[in-house]
Design a protein around this motif. Structure first.
Motif, PDB file in Angstrom:
ATOM      1  N   SER A   1       0.766  -1.266   0.007  1.00 52.54           N
ATOM      2  CA  SER A   1      -0.106  -0.055  -0.002  1.00 52.54           C
ATOM      3  C   SER A   1       0.835   1.330   0.087  1.00 52.54           C
ATOM      4  N   LEU A   2       0.256   2.288  -0.604  1.00 55.55           N
ATOM      5  CA  LEU A   2       1.138   3.528  -0.740  1.00 55.55           C
ATOM      6  C   LEU A   2       0.496   4.494   0.468  1.00 55.55           C
ATOM      7  N   THR A   3       0.887   3.706   1.593  1.00 57.08           N
ATOM      8  CA  THR A   3       0.436   4.688   2.971  1.00 57.08           C
ATOM      9  C   THR A   3       1.428   4.858   3.669  1.00 57.08           C
ATOM     10  N   LEU A   4       3.046   4.678   3.505  1.00 53.73           N
ATOM     11  CA  LEU A   4       3.740   4.785   4.143  1.00 53.73           C
ATOM     12  C   LEU A   4       4.264   6.200   4.325  1.00 53.73           C
ATOM     13  N   ILE A   5       5.082   6.407   5.366  1.00 54.92           N
ATOM     14  CA  ILE A   5       5.480   7.832   5.647  1.00 54.92           C
ATOM     15  C   ILE A   5       6.699   8.436   4.561  1.00 54.92           C
ATOM     16  N   TYR A   6       6.560   9.067   3.701  1.00 53.37           N
ATOM     17  CA  TYR A   6       7.792   9.461   2.910  1.00 53.37           C
ATOM     18  C   TYR A   6       8.243  10.748   3.388  1.00 53.37           C
ATOM     19  N   PRO A   7       9.422  10.698   3.693  1.00 56.25           N
ATOM     20  CA  PRO A   7      10.274  11.739   3.887  1.00 56.25           C
ATOM     21  C   PRO A   7      10.519  12.852   2.675  1.00 56.25           C
ATOM     22  N   SER A   8       9.747  13.287   2.283  1.00 54.03           N
ATOM     23  CA  SER A   8       9.832  13.888   0.707  1.00 54.03           C
ATOM     24  C   SER A   8      11.077  14.811   0.703  1.00 54.03           C
ATOM     25  N   SER A   9      11.249  15.557   1.556  1.00 54.92           N
ATOM     26  CA  SER A   9      12.282  16.521   1.616  1.00 54.92           C
ATOM     27  C   SER A   9      13.716  15.923   1.781  1.00 54.92           C
ATOM     28  N   PHE A  10      13.792  14.866   2.574  1.00 56.74           N
ATOM     29  CA  PHE A  10      15.190  13.794   2.397  1.00 56.74           C
ATOM     30  C   PHE A  10      15.275  13.358   1.223  1.00 56.74           C
ATOM     31  N   ILE A  11      14.332  12.753   0.656  1.00 61.80           N
ATOM     32  CA  ILE A  11      14.408  11.967  -0.761  1.00 61.80           C
ATOM     33  C   ILE A  11      14.808  12.781  -1.797  1.00 61.80           C
ATOM     34  N   LEU A  12      14.283  14.104  -1.841  1.00 60.97           N
ATOM     35  CA  LEU A  12      14.523  15.040  -2.824  1.00 60.97           C
ATOM     36  C   LEU A  12      15.887  15.804  -2.748  1.00 60.97           C
TER      37      LEU A  12
ATOM     38  N   ILE B   1      19.349   7.083  -8.828  1.00 64.91           N
ATOM     39  CA  ILE B   1      18.361   6.487  -9.966  1.00 64.91           C
ATOM     40  C   ILE B   1      17.084   5.864  -9.318  1.00 64.91           C
ATOM     41  N   THR B   2      17.125   5.105  -8.556  1.00 67.06           N
ATOM     42  CA  THR B   2      15.959   4.723  -7.633  1.00 67.06           C
ATOM     43  C   THR B   2      15.036   5.578  -7.299  1.00 67.06           C
ATOM     44  N   ILE B   3      15.600   6.472  -6.410  1.00 68.35           N
ATOM     45  CA  ILE B   3      14.674   7.681  -5.947  1.00 68.35           C
ATOM     46  C   ILE B   3      14.141   8.370  -7.154  1.00 68.35           C
ATOM     47  N   LEU B   4      14.794   8.836  -8.314  1.00 67.57           N
ATOM     48  CA  LEU B   4      13.910   9.501  -9.194  1.00 67.57           C
ATOM     49  C   LEU B   4      13.007   8.931 -10.047  1.00 67.57           C
ATOM     50  N   SER B   5      13.252   7.434 -10.271  1.00 65.40           N
ATOM     51  CA  SER B   5      11.918   6.834 -10.910  1.00 65.40           C
ATOM     52  C   SER B   5      10.793   6.544  -9.842  1.00 65.40           C
TER      53      SER B   5
ATOM     54  N   GLU C   1      17.318  16.411 -13.022  1.00 70.54           N
ATOM     55  CA  GLU C   1      18.338  15.433 -12.267  1.00 70.54           C
ATOM     56  C   GLU C   1      18.905  14.549 -12.852  1.00 70.54           C
ATOM     57  N   VAL C   2      17.939  14.146 -13.944  1.00 67.08           N
ATOM     58  CA  VAL C   2      18.535  12.789 -14.988  1.00 67.08           C
ATOM     59  C   VAL C   2      19.550  13.368 -15.746  1.00 67.08           C
ATOM     60  N   LYS C   3      19.436  14.820 -16.107  1.00 67.48           N
ATOM     61  CA  LYS C   3      20.577  15.167 -17.089  1.00 67.48           C
ATOM     62  C   LYS C   3      22.001  14.923 -16.882  1.00 67.48           C
TER      63      LYS C   3
ATOM     64  N   LEU D   1      18.020   3.292 -15.461  1.00 70.14           N
ATOM     65  CA  LEU D   1      17.755   4.887 -15.586  1.00 70.14           C
ATOM     66  C   LEU D   1      17.023   4.794 -17.242  1.00 70.14           C
ATOM     67  N   THR D   2      17.872   4.354 -17.980  1.00 67.28           N
ATOM     68  CA  THR D   2      17.073   4.193 -19.518  1.00 67.28           C
ATOM     69  C   THR D   2      15.732   3.533 -19.545  1.00 67.28           C
ATOM     70  N   ASN D   3      15.661   2.213 -18.861  1.00 68.67           N
ATOM     71  CA  ASN D   3      14.462   1.737 -18.749  1.00 68.67           C
ATOM     72  C   ASN D   3      13.160   2.742 -18.119  1.00 68.67           C
ATOM     73  N   PHE D   4      13.620   3.360 -17.252  1.00 67.14           N
ATOM     74  CA  PHE D   4      12.731   4.568 -16.513  1.00 67.14           C
ATOM     75  C   PHE D   4      12.062   5.364 -17.946  1.00 67.14           C
ATOM     76  N   LEU D   5      13.274   5.858 -18.396  1.00 59.90           N
ATOM     77  CA  LEU D   5      12.903   6.793 -19.417  1.00 59.90           C
ATOM     78  C   LEU D   5      12.060   6.223 -20.504  1.00 59.90           C
ATOM     79  N   ALA D   6      12.296   5.041 -20.852  1.00 63.68           N
ATOM     80  CA  ALA D   6      11.547   4.356 -21.923  1.00 63.68           C
ATOM     81  C   ALA D   6      10.059   4.055 -21.759  1.00 63.68           C
ATOM     82  N   LEU D   7       9.752   3.967 -20.230  1.00 62.58           N
ATOM     83  CA  LEU D   7       8.575   3.550 -20.048  1.00 62.58           C
ATOM     84  C   LEU D   7       7.622   5.083 -19.513  1.00 62.58           C
ATOM     85  N   ILE D   8       8.347   6.127 -19.971  1.00 64.10           N
ATOM     86  CA  ILE D   8       7.349   7.288 -19.724  1.00 64.10           C
ATOM     87  C   ILE D   8       6.496   7.557 -21.020  1.00 64.10           C
ATOM     88  N   PRO D   9       5.227   7.733 -20.564  1.00 59.02           N
ATOM     89  CA  PRO D   9       4.258   8.018 -21.303  1.00 59.02           C
ATOM     90  C   PRO D   9       4.272   9.447 -22.047  1.00 59.02           C
ATOM     91  N   CYS D  10       5.279   9.740 -22.959  1.00 61.92           N
ATOM     92  CA  CYS D  10       5.344  10.922 -23.310  1.00 61.92           C
ATOM     93  C   CYS D  10       4.380  11.607 -23.770  1.00 61.92           C
TER      94      CYS D  10
END
Length: 669
Positions: A524-535, A546-550, A597-599, A616-625
């Motif tokens: 479930s997407l109910t975990l406490i995300y420390p957004s500032s720390f992640i970013l 790369i894990t955090i960006l995707s 950040e990918v750049k 990383l490239t797999n993440f880019l390939a799956l973006i619905p542009c």
């Protein structure tokens, strides 16, 4: 009848002449000094009490009286038949004063065997008990009798011996409650009870028997006596010493459950002790060592009040007395002292105990925070003694952890700015019991949530990381706890190690696995995300980047408005925006930041492993542009040249395939 005065005079003259040699200069040798036992014994046998008194005075005035071994030997050989001890039980007796004098010397100098003979086997304690009862109106008799029994308790230091004198202690307590007693008798009696309490500490029921339900009234009477005299009494040290004894007695008696103390009396005594504590703190520099000893006794007693209030589930009742503020002020004074004394360590330790006890109900961050840095410096400059080191550090750590966990936002930042993290690192370096490990993790996680920009995690050492990693890998750790451990391990790793250690790599794999479960819907997407720390932190660390960006991309697209708002608020410079944005606008800014950040990763692709570049490239390939807004599309188009440079240097088929798919999707959008 006419001859009686003459006979009386001749008798007195004869006594004085016989005692005259005792007034000569001091004894020539220790051997001569020891011969006084035969002189005293002869006078006792003949019941020449004046000469007995003179002989004892000669012994005490001799330079050889300072030799403890000589005095013990001498007193051991002096013999007073038991019948003479009975003289103490008679209200008026010719030999009473001489026997009291001898008992006083005995109680000061005799060895334990001699003490036992006189006071136990021969019933000296009973004779003194009766003497005290017969002299309740005689200040001199009370003072002398209590002094002798106090010496007996001190020298024997045996709970059984202390038990023998309890009737006198009870009688003194009743006397204090019922009538006016002089300061010197109160002083001696209070110290007598204090000494009994010290000796009976392992047999608390004995001292508890003195008070039962009267501890409060006894203490208040003594406190009142001190208050009335403190304005005129020239010997202020004596008052302080008296208060010291009362407070130590409280601290020794109160742990006994048989001693009742209702909440009303507890609060009255708490107010009195707080007043004493504040006065002693103000006057600390006037007589530093004496006031430190008093404060230690007061702080210890207050801690027992905290424990008793806790037992009654009413600790909050102590909130309004300013205990935390006063305790912190004591610590400030001790840390600032020009000439520390031997009691300083114990006082600091007891202050830590009291702060820990009050932190649940009287958490004042603005008060506690300024002292943290001074505590940390003292641990380096003047370490806690070995016998209290681990407990002392744990007390400090527990207080700090509680302060952080119960705070939010700016208060947590204030604690961090005042040095709570380096202090926690120093106090938990041993590393604590494992059941306290999660408390540390929760504390650091609170800092991650509220002060993500801090670099103070670098103060934590490899043993912290190792211990937390051990807990993290435990099979019985709940998923929510594991997540907290994960972020804290990441924070310590990023701040202190900088490199891709095996543990940090392992944490990246954990986050990858966790995020994948969320993205495919098995978690479930109910975990406490420390957004500032992640970013602001994890996205800057190569091992997590790369894990955090995707996953941030996924959260921005699939999270509710709260998640998206938190992610947006964590963006660098987001706090400078004044306009209110919709969820769609905030999401666009988050996605734009992810691509920015990918750049640099693509620009420095040689610094990354093939596995990372495939992800990383797999993440880019799956973006619905085709679904992206213009702001995001512009960033995607800006990545094309970087991707082309990448496949020029990379022959890996998966990377090439992913890049081609990404460009194809973008061109068809």
């Amino acid at each position: 009848m006419d001859r009686f005065p003459e006979q009386l005079f001749l008798g007195m003259l004869s006594d004085m002449m016989k005692a005259l040699p005792l007034a000569l200069p001091d004894f020539e040798s220790g051997e001569e000094f020891l011969k006084m036992e035969s002189t005293v014994n002869e006078f006792v046998i003949k019941e020449m009490w004046f000469q007995v008194k003179m002989s004892l005075d000669a012994i005490l005035n001799s330079k050889y009286s300072k030799d403890q071994s000589l005095m013990k030997e001498l007193i051991k050989k002096i013999n007073i038949p038991r019948k003479h001890w009975k003289a103490l039980e008679t209200e008026k007796s010719e030999n009473c004063l001489s026997v009291m004098h001898l008992m006083s010397i005995c109680s000061n100098y005799a060895d334990k065997d001699t003490l036992k003979k006189y006071f136990v086997d021969w019933g000296g304690h009973l004779s003194l008990q009766k003497h005290f009862a017969n002299n309740l109106n005689s200040e001199h008799g009370q003072f002398y009798c209590i002094g002798i029994l106090n010496n007996f308790v001190v020298r024997s230091y045996d709970p059984e011996c202390a038990r023998l004198v309890l009737p006198v202690a009870k009688q003194f307590k009743e006397m204090v409650l019922e009538k006016s007693v002089s300061l010197r008798v109160v002083d001696r009696g209070v110290k007598f009870i204090h000494m009994i309490a010290s000796v009976c500490e392992g047999s608390g029921h004995l001292i508890a028997d003195i008070f039962k339900s009267e501890l409060s009234s006894y203490c208040l009477k003594v406190f009142s006596k001190c208050e009335n005299l403190s304005q005129t009494e020239t010997d202020g040290v004596k008052i302080v010493d008296l208060l010291n004894s009362v407070c130590w007695t409280i601290s020794m008696v109160l742990p006994q459950k048989s001693v009742s103390l209702n909440m009303k009396d507890l609060l009255i005594l708490t107010k009195k002790l707080c007043d004493i504590m504040k006065t002693a703190t103000r006057n600390m520099n006037d007589n530093y060592e004496v006031n430190v000893a008093l404060l230690d006794a007061v702080v210890t007693s207050l801690y027992e009040f905290v424990e008793r209030a806790n037992e009654q589930d009413n600790l909050v009742a102590l909130k309004g007395f300013g205990i935390t503020n006063a305790t912190v002020q004591i610590l400030h004074n001790v840390f600032s002292a020009e000439k520390p004394c031997e009691h300083d360590h114990q006082l600091k330790y007891d202050c830590y105990m009291l702060l820990k006890g009050m932190v649940d109900v009287e958490l004042d961050v603005k008060t506690i925070a300024p002292i943290l840095g001074r505590i940390e410096k003292s641990l380096v400059k003047d370490p806690i003694p070995v016998d209290m080191a681990s407990t002392g550090r744990l007390l400090i750590a527990t207080t700090c952890m509680k302060a952080v966990q119960d705070s939010r936002g700016d208060d947590v930042k204030y604690l961090v700015d005042k040095g709570v993290l380096p202090l926690l690192a120093k106090t938990t370096v041993d590393l604590m019991p494992l059941n306290s490990m999660f408390g540390l993790a929760q504390t650091l996680y609170r800092v991650i949530l509220d002060v993500p920009e801090t670099d103070d995690f670098s103060h934590f050492e490899k043993q912290h990381l190792k211990a937390m990693f051990h807990q993290f890998r435990g099979s019985n750790v709940p998923a929510a706890d594991k997540l907290i451990y994960g972020y804290v391990i990441a924070a310590i790793g990023i701040s202190s190690l900088k490199a891709h250690t095996d543990r940090i790599k392992s944490m990246n794999e954990y986050f990858q696995e966790l995020f994948q479960k969320i993205e495919i819907g098995t978690t479930s997407l109910t975990l406490i995300y420390p957004s500032s720390f992640i970013l602001r932190k994890m996205i800057k660390a190569n091992c997590f980047k790369i894990t955090i960006l995707s996953h941030t991309w996924y959260l921005a697209n699939n999270g509710d408005e709260g998640y998206v708002k938190n992610l947006y608020a964590a963006l660098p410079g987001a706090d400078s925006y004044t306009q209110v944005l919709t969820k769609k606008e905030m999401k666009e800014q988050v996605l734009k930041h992810v691509l920015e950040e990918v750049k640099p990763i693509l620009g420095r692709h040689t610094e990354y492993s093939k596995a990372d570049l495939i992800k990383l490239t797999n993440f880019l390939a799956l973006i619905p542009c085709q679904e992206q807004c213009d702001i995001v599309l512009y960033q995607l188009e800006d990545l094309v040249s970087y991707c082309l440079d990448l496949i020029e240097d990379q022959s890996n088929k998966k990377i090439v395939t992913n890049v081609k798919k990404f460009i194809k999707n973008l061109h068809y959008s």
